[in-house]
Each structure stands twice: as C-alpha cells, then as structure tokens.
Design an enzyme around this catalytic site. Structure first.
Site, PDB file in Angstrom:
ATOM      1  N   LYS A 130      47.696  41.868  39.522  1.00  0.00           N
ATOM      2  CA  LYS A 130      46.332  41.361  39.550  1.00  0.00           C
ATOM      3  C   LYS A 130      45.442  42.209  40.454  1.00  0.00           C
ATOM      4  O   LYS A 130      44.238  42.350  40.199  1.00  0.00           O
ATOM      5  CB  LYS A 130      46.319  39.895  39.972  1.00  0.00           C
ATOM      6  CG  LYS A 130      46.949  38.963  38.936  1.00  0.00           C
ATOM      7  CD  LYS A 130      46.269  39.077  37.573  1.00  0.00           C
ATOM      8  CE  LYS A 130      46.808  38.096  36.559  1.00  0.00           C
ATOM      9  NZ  LYS A 130      46.102  38.189  35.253  1.00  0.00           N
ATOM     10  N   TYR A 143      53.503  39.994  40.272  1.00  0.00           N
ATOM     11  CA  TYR A 143      52.313  39.324  39.746  1.00  0.00           C
ATOM     12  C   TYR A 143      51.094  39.655  40.602  1.00  0.00           C
ATOM     13  O   TYR A 143      50.044  40.039  40.081  1.00  0.00           O
ATOM     14  CB  TYR A 143      52.539  37.813  39.706  1.00  0.00           C
ATOM     15  CG  TYR A 143      51.328  37.038  39.239  1.00  0.00           C
ATOM     16  CD1 TYR A 143      51.034  36.943  37.886  1.00  0.00           C
ATOM     17  CD2 TYR A 143      50.481  36.411  40.155  1.00  0.00           C
ATOM     18  CE1 TYR A 143      49.910  36.244  37.451  1.00  0.00           C
ATOM     19  CE2 TYR A 143      49.369  35.711  39.721  1.00  0.00           C
ATOM     20  CZ  TYR A 143      49.089  35.628  38.379  1.00  0.00           C
ATOM     21  OH  TYR A 143      47.974  34.934  37.958  1.00  0.00           O
TER      22      TYR A 143
END
Length: 247
Positions: A157, A153
């Site tokens: 990002k 994750y």
C-alpha cells in the site's frame, strides 16, 4: 434536497467491485449518474451485486493479476460504452504472516494483486481514457503506519501511494488525474466476519473518531475523487481513516 449528479454521463470501472468498499463506491457512483462496470473473481458475488446495483451496472468476472482477464474487461467496456472516464483500482489482498514466516506464495498473492494488479488495471485502461479522466487507487492507512504481521500488505500500500506520485508525472499533458484513497478500519462484511465484535471494538478505539467507517463513507470520498470537484487534485492521497494514520 436535489440529488447530486456530478458523474452524469461518465463511465466507471471498479475492480473488487462486488463487495465492501468497491460495492459501496459503485452504489454512490450510480447514484450520482455514472454507468459502472464491476470486476471481481467470484461470479456469485458479482451476480448479487448487480441485482443490488440495477440497470446502470455491468459485471465482468476475472482477476486483476490475470492480464487476459483485464483485456476481457476493457473489451467489454469498449464494446458497450466506447470510452472510460473513471478507473478505481480497488482490488486488494492481505493476510497475516510475521517476519520469519513469510512464504513465496504469500508474496505472490499480495504483490500480484496489490501492485501488479493495480499497474495493469490502470495501464490497460489508458487507451479508453482521455481529458477529464480520473484514476483512483485504493491505498490504506497501513501504508503509512505499518502493522504487525502485515508487512507485505503495508509495503504494497505504500507502493500504491508512490505509483500515484510517479504516474502523475507520466500523465502530464493527458488531462488524466491519479489520486489515492486510503481508508482506515472499515466495517465491511468481510472485516466484521474476520474481526468479530471484540476486534471491531479494538479497531474503533484506535481512531480519534472512536468507530470504524461505514463503507458508504469511503464511497462518498471515492465519488469526490472521481468527479470534477477534485479537478485540481493529482498525485494526492486522501486519508479517510478516522484520523488513525494522521496523529
């Protein structure tokens, strides 16, 4: 006080727009005069959101990782509105798996949504966009700080942040801007249910402001990036994170 009407006459699309930050942004965009299409996987959540948003919103069901669903979305926008001014690529996925436990399925879930989904949400929108257009990519404070058991994750990002830098170069001469909005801990319904009261307190204490954001606060920043008030901004990241990743 007179209402803010910075987005009057503009058409926006928000992926992941049925709940959380996406829904809060849709509400703010409509309050400022925009017509908004929300896109998401769950029809029940879309129906509930449209009931809240009112007549200046439409919902299209689908997944950002399915290119046929994105084609359906943009066909609907073209048929009803003709052109598109604002794209908020907000859909995201993430779950905890630490190094040593990461699976192919986990990779596919996170990267298909957060990277592939962002790429094709934007790329397929471009034929409908023109001068004055604004693209907003939803990043995260985790893209700067990292987080235990959240490596994919966090990496996705960080990748979103670089997409904006690269795309600003690709979009030279088009009049279309692209920026990243990176929230920190935000008290969405999903976050509150997942974290519980103690988890929310923990995340609140991680920020200098000593609380989690309300989704409406993130929506307000999204409206700024969507509007001409941010007309000299591209390739930028706006950290609406309570200072979490800044000190």
């Amino acid at each position: 006080m007179a209402p803010i009407t910075r987005l009057t006459g503009k058409t926006a699309v928000i992926t992941g727009g049925a709940t959380g930050i996406g829904l809060a942004s849709a509400k703010r965009f409509i309050d400022e005069g925009a017509f908004v299409f929300i896109f998401g996987r769950r029809q029940d959540a879309l129906d509930k959101a449209i009931a809240e948003l009112g007549p200046n919103a439409r919902a299209v069901q689908g997944s950002v990782s399915d290119l046929a669903d994105l084609d359906k979305l943009y066909a609907a926008i073209k048929a009803e509105r003709g052109t598109l001014d604002i794209v908020m690529a907000n859909s995201g996925a993430g779950s905890q798996l630490k190094l040593g436990e990461i699976t192919v399925e986990h990779c596919n879930e996170v990267l298909d949504t957060n990277i592939k989904g962002a790429v094709f949400t934007v790329q397929k929108a471009l034929p409908l966009m023109g001068k004055g257009g604004s693209i907003i990519l939803t990043g995260s404070s985790a893209g700067t700080t990292g987080a235990a058991a959240m490596s994919l994750y966090s990496a996705s990002k960080a990748a979103v942040r670089n997409l904006a830098r690269s795309w600003a170069e690709d979009l030279k001469g088009t009049g279309i801007r692209v920026n990243v909005l990176s929230p920190g801990p935000t008290a969405t319904e999903l976050a509150k249910a997942a974290l519980g009261e103690e988890g929310q307190k923990m995340f609140a204490n991680m920020t200098p402001i000593q609380r989690m954001a309300d989704p409406s606060e993130i929506g307000a920043v999204a409206a700024f990036l969507a509007s001409d008030d941010s007309s000299f901004m591209t390739a930028s990241e706006v950290a609406a994170d309570g200072g979490l990743a800044q000190i």
